[in-house]
Each structure stands twice: as C-alpha cells, then as structure tokens.
Design a protein around this motif. Structure first.
Motif, PDB file in Angstrom:
ATOM      1  N   CYS A 100       0.875  -1.181   0.000  1.00 16.81           N
ATOM      2  CA  CYS A 100       0.000   0.000   0.000  1.00 16.81           C
ATOM      3  C   CYS A 100       0.904   1.221   0.000  1.00 16.81           C
ATOM      4  CB  CYS A 100      -0.889  -0.009   1.237  1.00 16.81           C
ATOM      5  SG  CYS A 100      -1.865   1.504   1.456  1.00 16.81           S
ATOM      6  N   SER A 101       0.716   2.093  -0.987  1.00 17.14           N
ATOM      7  CA  SER A 101       1.525   3.308  -1.090  1.00 17.14           C
ATOM      8  C   SER A 101       0.628   4.525  -1.215  1.00 17.14           C
ATOM      9  CB  SER A 101       2.425   3.255  -2.329  1.00 17.14           C
ATOM     10  OG  SER A 101       3.323   2.183  -2.250  1.00 17.14           O
ATOM     11  N   LEU A 102       0.950   5.569  -0.461  1.00 20.33           N
ATOM     12  CA  LEU A 102       0.326   6.877  -0.632  1.00 20.33           C
ATOM     13  C   LEU A 102       1.035   7.510  -1.824  1.00 20.33           C
ATOM     14  CD1 LEU A 102      -1.602   9.058   0.522  1.00 20.33           C
ATOM     15  CD2 LEU A 102       0.310   9.821   1.945  1.00 20.33           C
ATOM     16  N   VAL A 103       0.271   7.958  -2.817  1.00 19.43           N
ATOM     17  CA  VAL A 103       0.877   8.439  -4.060  1.00 19.43           C
ATOM     18  C   VAL A 103       0.437   9.862  -4.381  1.00 19.43           C
ATOM     19  CG1 VAL A 103       1.123   6.121  -5.032  1.00 19.43           C
ATOM     20  CG2 VAL A 103      -0.963   7.411  -5.477  1.00 19.43           C
ATOM     21  N   THR A 104       1.183  10.479  -5.267  1.00 16.99           N
ATOM     22  CA  THR A 104       0.857  11.802  -5.776  1.00 16.99           C
ATOM     23  C   THR A 104       0.991  11.763  -7.294  1.00 16.99           C
ATOM     24  OG1 THR A 104       1.319  14.164  -5.577  1.00 16.99           O
ATOM     25  CG2 THR A 104       3.213  12.695  -5.555  1.00 16.99           C
ATOM     26  N   GLY A 105       0.504  12.792  -7.961  1.00 24.44           N
ATOM     27  CA  GLY A 105       0.609  12.856  -9.414  1.00 24.44           C
ATOM     28  C   GLY A 105      -0.526  12.152 -10.121  1.00 24.44           C
ATOM     29  N   ARG A 106      -1.497  11.683  -9.365  1.00 22.50           N
ATOM     30  CA  ARG A 106      -2.677  11.023  -9.918  1.00 22.50           C
ATOM     31  C   ARG A 106      -3.881  11.589  -9.187  1.00 22.50           C
ATOM     32  NH1 ARG A 106      -1.687   5.299 -11.327  1.00 22.50           N
ATOM     33  NH2 ARG A 106      -3.916   5.136 -11.074  1.00 22.50           N
ATOM     34  N   TYR A 110      -4.127   6.452  -2.987  1.00 17.11           N
ATOM     35  CA  TYR A 110      -3.365   5.255  -2.639  1.00 17.11           C
ATOM     36  C   TYR A 110      -3.298   4.309  -3.830  1.00 17.11           C
ATOM     37  CZ  TYR A 110      -3.700   6.508   2.294  1.00 17.11           C
ATOM     38  OH  TYR A 110      -3.586   7.153   3.495  1.00 17.11           O
ATOM     39  N   LEU A 111      -2.214   3.553  -3.882  1.00 20.88           N
ATOM     40  CA  LEU A 111      -2.095   2.476  -4.849  1.00 20.88           C
ATOM     41  C   LEU A 111      -1.805   1.200  -4.062  1.00 20.88           C
ATOM     42  CD1 LEU A 111      -2.173   1.732  -7.839  1.00 20.88           C
ATOM     43  CD2 LEU A 111       0.291   2.135  -7.915  1.00 20.88           C
ATOM     44  N   LEU A 112      -2.688   0.223  -4.225  1.00 22.05           N
ATOM     45  CA  LEU A 112      -2.564  -1.052  -3.527  1.00 22.05           C
ATOM     46  C   LEU A 112      -2.176  -2.143  -4.511  1.00 22.05           C
ATOM     47  CD1 LEU A 112      -6.002  -1.098  -1.619  1.00 22.05           C
ATOM     48  CD2 LEU A 112      -3.881   0.028  -0.923  1.00 22.05           C
ATOM     49  N   LYS A 113      -1.426  -3.119  -4.050  1.00 19.36           N
ATOM     50  CA  LYS A 113      -1.263  -4.361  -4.799  1.00 19.36           C
ATOM     51  C   LYS A 113      -1.957  -5.433  -3.973  1.00 19.36           C
ATOM     52  CE  LYS A 113       1.594  -7.481  -7.404  1.00 19.36           C
ATOM     53  NZ  LYS A 113       2.907  -7.793  -7.948  1.00 19.36           N
ATOM     54  N   VAL A 114      -2.863  -6.136  -4.636  1.00 18.95           N
ATOM     55  CA  VAL A 114      -3.708  -7.130  -3.992  1.00 18.95           C
ATOM     56  C   VAL A 114      -3.503  -8.462  -4.700  1.00 18.95           C
ATOM     57  CG1 VAL A 114      -6.126  -7.746  -3.536  1.00 18.95           C
ATOM     58  CG2 VAL A 114      -5.408  -5.343  -3.417  1.00 18.95           C
ATOM     59  N   VAL A 115      -3.367  -9.544  -3.937  1.00 23.71           N
ATOM     60  CA  VAL A 115      -3.301 -10.877  -4.534  1.00 23.71           C
ATOM     61  C   VAL A 115      -4.466 -11.707  -3.995  1.00 23.71           C
ATOM     62  CG1 VAL A 115      -0.829 -10.891  -5.003  1.00 23.71           C
ATOM     63  CG2 VAL A 115      -1.645 -11.710  -2.815  1.00 23.71           C
TER      64      VAL A 115
END
Length: 154
Positions: A100-106, A110-115
């Motif tokens: 889980c990352s807090l992101v900017t520029g979008r 947040y951007l999550l990777k889920v499996v």
C-alpha cells in the motif's frame, strides 16, 4: 532523511543479502574478499543504521493459490491526516493487500497491490471489504498481466 554513505563493499554485501538473505557469512566473506569478522561487523552496522530492516521469506502467491494480482487505485473523500490514518490502519488488516503506497501525481490517493485466488475472491474483497472502509470514495482496478521483476532496493 539523507541517504547513508556506503562503500562498494557495503553495497556488494547488500546485493548478496537481497538476492539470498540465507547466504552464509563464509560465502559473503569470500565474495567481498574480507574475513568473517569484518563482514559480521558491517552487517550489524547496516542493521543498526536501518539500512537492513529485516529478513524475509519470499513466497510464491501462485503456489499459495493466489493466481490473480490486482492494482487498485483508491480515492479518499477527505484529505486529512485522521482519514488517511484510519484507512492505513484498516488496510493493514487485509492479508490480500501485499503493498500500500500513498501516491501523488494522480487523482487517486493510494495504490494497492492485492493478490487473490480468482475473480470471485476479488469481487468479495472489493465489494464487501475494501469499498466498505470509511472514507473510500472511488476505486479503480487494473489487473496485472505478468510481473516482470520485483526486488529490494540496493
């Protein structure tokens, strides 16, 4: 936080441990041309400085039955420290979320990777858990076709 100055031997030790954290001190010593004692001291120093933050087993999601990897961009309704903190604490409880990352520029926060096992598992996760977190206002899903590579920073 400033980058820590490391010499080429420190970088080589980090690369070796990143590739195989179970590598024997004798093998590391041989590859960096130092005896065991200085290698042990360097590794301890890297740990104490917070460069090495832990040792982990890398697992295969597919071998564990999780054949679908998904990136989920999450938008929050309010941009406050409290709202973000609540979300971050809640998202840590889901085993399906591997990052889980807090992101900017979008437009998302947040951007999550889920499996997950499959599409029905993802549907249950999305509709009955992720979208139910207070403050989540919008979700955008992208499915991973293939992971090209993944590695730790060195």
């Amino acid at each position: 936080m400033n980058a820590i100055n490391l010499d080429p031997i420190d970088h080589k030790i980090l690369k070796l441990l990143t590739d195989n954290a179970r590598l024997a001190i004798a093998d590391i010593s041989e590859q960096v041309n130092l005896s065991a004692t200085p290698v042990i001291r360097r590794i301890k120093r890297l740990e104490d400085m917070g460069v090495i933050t832990g040792y982990h087993a890398h697992t295969s999601a597919r071998s564990l039955g999780n054949t679908l990897s998904v990136f989920v961009a999450v938008s929050m309704d309010k941009h406050t420290a409290e709202r973000f903190g609540e979300f971050e604490n809640h998202i840590k409880t889901f085993d399906e979320v591997v990052s889980c990352s807090l992101v900017t520029g979008r437009s998302e926060d947040y951007l999550l990777k889920v499996v997950v096992r499959d599409m029905s598992h993802y549907e249950e996760f999305l509709l009955h858990r992720l979208s139910k977190i207070d403050g989540v206002s919008q979700l955008h899903t992208s499915f991973e076709l293939r992971e090209v590579f993944s590695r730790g920073a060195v």
